[in-house]
Design a protein around this motif. Structure first.
Motif, PDB file in Angstrom:
ATOM      1  N   THR A 200      95.588 114.730 -88.494  1.00  9.99           N
ATOM      2  CA  THR A 200      94.510 115.665 -88.211  1.00  9.99           C
ATOM      3  C   THR A 200      94.662 116.161 -86.782  1.00  9.99           C
ATOM      4  OG1 THR A 200      93.034 114.479 -89.701  1.00  9.99           O
ATOM      5  CG2 THR A 200      92.011 115.958 -88.123  1.00  9.99           C
ATOM      6  N   VAL A 201      94.571 117.473 -86.611  1.00 15.34           N
ATOM      7  CA  VAL A 201      94.614 118.078 -85.285  1.00 15.34           C
ATOM      8  C   VAL A 201      93.335 118.885 -85.103  1.00 15.34           C
ATOM      9  CG1 VAL A 201      95.792 119.719 -83.766  1.00 15.34           C
ATOM     10  CG2 VAL A 201      97.131 118.209 -85.244  1.00 15.34           C
ATOM     11  N   GLU A 202      92.603 118.591 -84.032  1.00 13.72           N
ATOM     12  CA  GLU A 202      91.383 119.327 -83.688  1.00 13.72           C
ATOM     13  C   GLU A 202      91.706 120.281 -82.546  1.00 13.72           C
ATOM     14  OE1 GLU A 202      88.145 118.938 -84.832  1.00 13.72           O
ATOM     15  OE2 GLU A 202      88.544 117.281 -86.204  1.00 13.72           O
ATOM     16  N   THR A 203      91.267 121.523 -82.678  1.00 12.21           N
ATOM     17  CA  THR A 203      91.407 122.462 -81.560  1.00 12.21           C
ATOM     18  C   THR A 203      90.050 122.638 -80.906  1.00 12.21           C
ATOM     19  OG1 THR A 203      90.831 124.526 -82.678  1.00 12.21           O
ATOM     20  CG2 THR A 203      93.117 123.757 -82.893  1.00 12.21           C
ATOM     21  N   GLY A 204      90.079 123.022 -79.665  1.00  7.19           N
ATOM     22  CA  GLY A 204      88.844 123.392 -79.003  1.00  7.19           C
ATOM     23  C   GLY A 204      88.430 124.776 -79.460  1.00  7.19           C
ATOM     24  N   PRO A 205      87.351 125.287 -78.918  1.00  2.28           N
ATOM     25  CA  PRO A 205      86.913 126.634 -79.283  1.00  2.28           C
ATOM     26  C   PRO A 205      87.973 127.682 -78.930  1.00  2.28           C
ATOM     27  CG  PRO A 205      85.198 125.464 -78.092  1.00  2.28           C
ATOM     28  CD  PRO A 205      86.444 124.624 -77.997  1.00  2.28           C
TER      29      PRO A 205
ATOM     30  N   LEU B 284      99.059 121.703 -95.743  1.00  2.00           N
ATOM     31  CA  LEU B 284      98.186 122.190 -94.673  1.00  2.00           C
ATOM     32  C   LEU B 284      96.857 122.697 -95.222  1.00  2.00           C
ATOM     33  CD1 LEU B 284      97.783 123.063 -91.676  1.00  2.00           C
ATOM     34  CD2 LEU B 284      98.921 125.206 -92.275  1.00  2.00           C
ATOM     35  N   ARG B 285      95.780 122.224 -94.618  1.00  2.00           N
ATOM     36  CA  ARG B 285      94.443 122.752 -94.887  1.00  2.00           C
ATOM     37  C   ARG B 285      93.773 122.949 -93.540  1.00  2.00           C
ATOM     38  NH1 ARG B 285      91.563 118.607 -97.002  1.00  2.00           N
ATOM     39  NH2 ARG B 285      90.079 118.504 -95.308  1.00  2.00           N
TER      40      ARG B 285
ATOM     41  N   ALA C  19      92.818 120.939 -88.431  1.00  2.00           N
ATOM     42  CA  ALA C  19      93.977 121.109 -89.309  1.00  2.00           C
ATOM     43  C   ALA C  19      94.287 119.760 -89.951  1.00  2.00           C
ATOM     44  CB  ALA C  19      95.177 121.609 -88.516  1.00  2.00           C
ATOM     45  N   HIS C  20      94.330 119.743 -91.266  1.00  2.00           N
ATOM     46  CA  HIS C  20      94.706 118.558 -92.025  1.00  2.00           C
ATOM     47  C   HIS C  20      96.151 118.778 -92.470  1.00  2.00           C
ATOM     48  CE1 HIS C  20      90.501 117.326 -92.085  1.00  2.00           C
ATOM     49  NE2 HIS C  20      90.234 118.606 -92.294  1.00  2.00           N
TER      50      HIS C  20
END
Length: 156
Positions: A133-138, A104-105, A120-121
């Motif tokens: 890869t997971v992208e979160t919103g603000p 996890l990075r 998140a990688h």
């Protein structure tokens, strides 16, 4: 509030549909599902529940998710990850990265006056050739700092 309930320490970063979580699940031997599973496995509910000392990474992106265990990880490692994430958020002076090792990075970047967005990688240990890869919103930094304090408190 986290959409996942694990019964143990959990650090949740994201939304209901896009998140990464670092958790140490604990099974309740009194839970009817645990009791049934233990009976089917031919063991006591206490044996099935075990000590609850295995950490895991859970993730979801666009409604699809999974997770994996992190064998051999002790409480000190997730605590260090959380402390470094807390320090980066508290400094609030731009993008930063928190390296959680091979699995996890987390890359953080400002996303508004008081918000951060995260990438998140994730690299499952049994499938290192297929990183995710997971992208979160603000997300509000203040709420994340509160969650980090609660997480660190649960490990104390």
């Amino acid at each position: 509030m986290s959409p996942i309930a694990v019964g143990g320490p959990a650090l949740f970063i994201g939304t209901d549909t896009d998140y990464v979580a670092l958790v140490r699940p604990e099974l309740d031997p009194a839970d009817p599902g645990v009791r049934l599973a233990a009976e089917q496995a031919g063991v006591t509910p206490e044996e099935l529940a075990g000590p609850g000392d295995t950490w895991a990474v859970l993730f979801q992106h666009g409604g699809e998710g999974d997770g994996f265990e992190l064998p051999g990880v002790r409480d000190a490692e997730p605590a260090d990850f959380a402390e470094r994430l807390r320090a980066g958020l508290a400094a609030a002076d731009g993008p930063f990265t928190v390296d959680g090792g091979a699995a996890l990075r987390l890359d953080a970047r400002p996303a508004g006056a008081d918000d951060y967005a995260f990438t998140a990688h994730i690299t499952p240990p049994d499938d290192a050739a297929t990183p995710l890869t997971v992208e979160t919103g603000p997300l509000p930094a203040a709420a994340l700092l509160t969650d980090l304090d609660a997480f660190l408190g649960s490990l104390a």
